[in-house]
Design an enzyme around this catalytic site. Structure first.
Site, PDB file in Angstrom:
ATOM      1  N   GLY A  55       0.683  -1.360   0.030  1.00 14.14           N
ATOM      2  CA  GLY A  55       0.628  -0.059  -0.060  1.00 14.14           C
ATOM      3  C   GLY A  55       0.997   1.459   0.362  1.00 14.14           C
ATOM      4  N   CYS A  56       2.228   1.227  -0.741  1.00 11.13           N
ATOM      5  CA  CYS A  56       3.299   1.989  -0.282  1.00 11.13           C
ATOM      6  C   CYS A  56       3.177   2.236  -1.373  1.00 11.13           C
ATOM      7  CB  CYS A  56       4.229   2.317   0.614  1.00 11.13           C
ATOM      8  SG  CYS A  56       3.521   2.011   2.726  1.00 11.13           S
TER       9      CYS A  56
END
Length: 150
Positions: A55-56
């Site tokens: 999710g980064c």
């Protein structure tokens, strides 16, 4: 998994105080980058898919060590990123949560600190989402440690 500590991380109270002393956002950005530079070097062998935070946009790794004291799990975090600002965000999160009990970590609200420091309004949405992903990861590790302790 144990990590060598070359220098003590900046305590979270010092980070909050230093943020309050810096009036310009350019100075705050430089401070966040400096916090990232002070992180203990993250060993290459820990740059694994299991430690990678999903999710980064930037690459971010968080590794968790669990130590049991008085029947309670305590978590220590180590981390790194390939982006300077994000590495500083990792340092802030580690300063806030590392060395605390799993139940304390589960009850902590790092996103409130993120907003209190003004990071939410001054960072890109991608970096803010990345920070949320890091927080979710630390909470998941704390929850797993609590479940194993039962």
């Amino acid at each position: 998994m144990q990590f060598e500590t070359r220098s003590q991380p900046t305590p979270i109270d010092d980070i909050i105080e230093n943020f309050s002393l810096l009036e310009e956002w350019d100075d705050r950005y430089r401070y966040v980058i400096e916090l990232g530079r002070k992180l203990t070097p993250f060993p290459d062998e820990h740059r694994t898919d299991a430690n990678k935070v999903q999710g980064c946009v930037s690459q971010v790794w968080l590794a968790t060590t669990i130590e049991h004291r008085d029947g309670r799990p305590f978590l220590t975090f180590a981390g790194d990123s390939d982006a300077h600002i994000v590495r500083g965000l990792v340092a802030i999160l580690i300063a806030l949560l590392s060395g605390r009990s799993a139940s304390e970590i589960s009850g902590e609200n790092p996103l409130a600190l993120f907003e209190r420091l003004g990071l939410g309004e001054h960072l890109t949405p991608q970096r803010s989402n990345g920070f949320r992903s890091m927080v979710a990861r630390t909470r998941a590790d704390a929850t797993a440690a609590l479940a194993e302790a039962v």
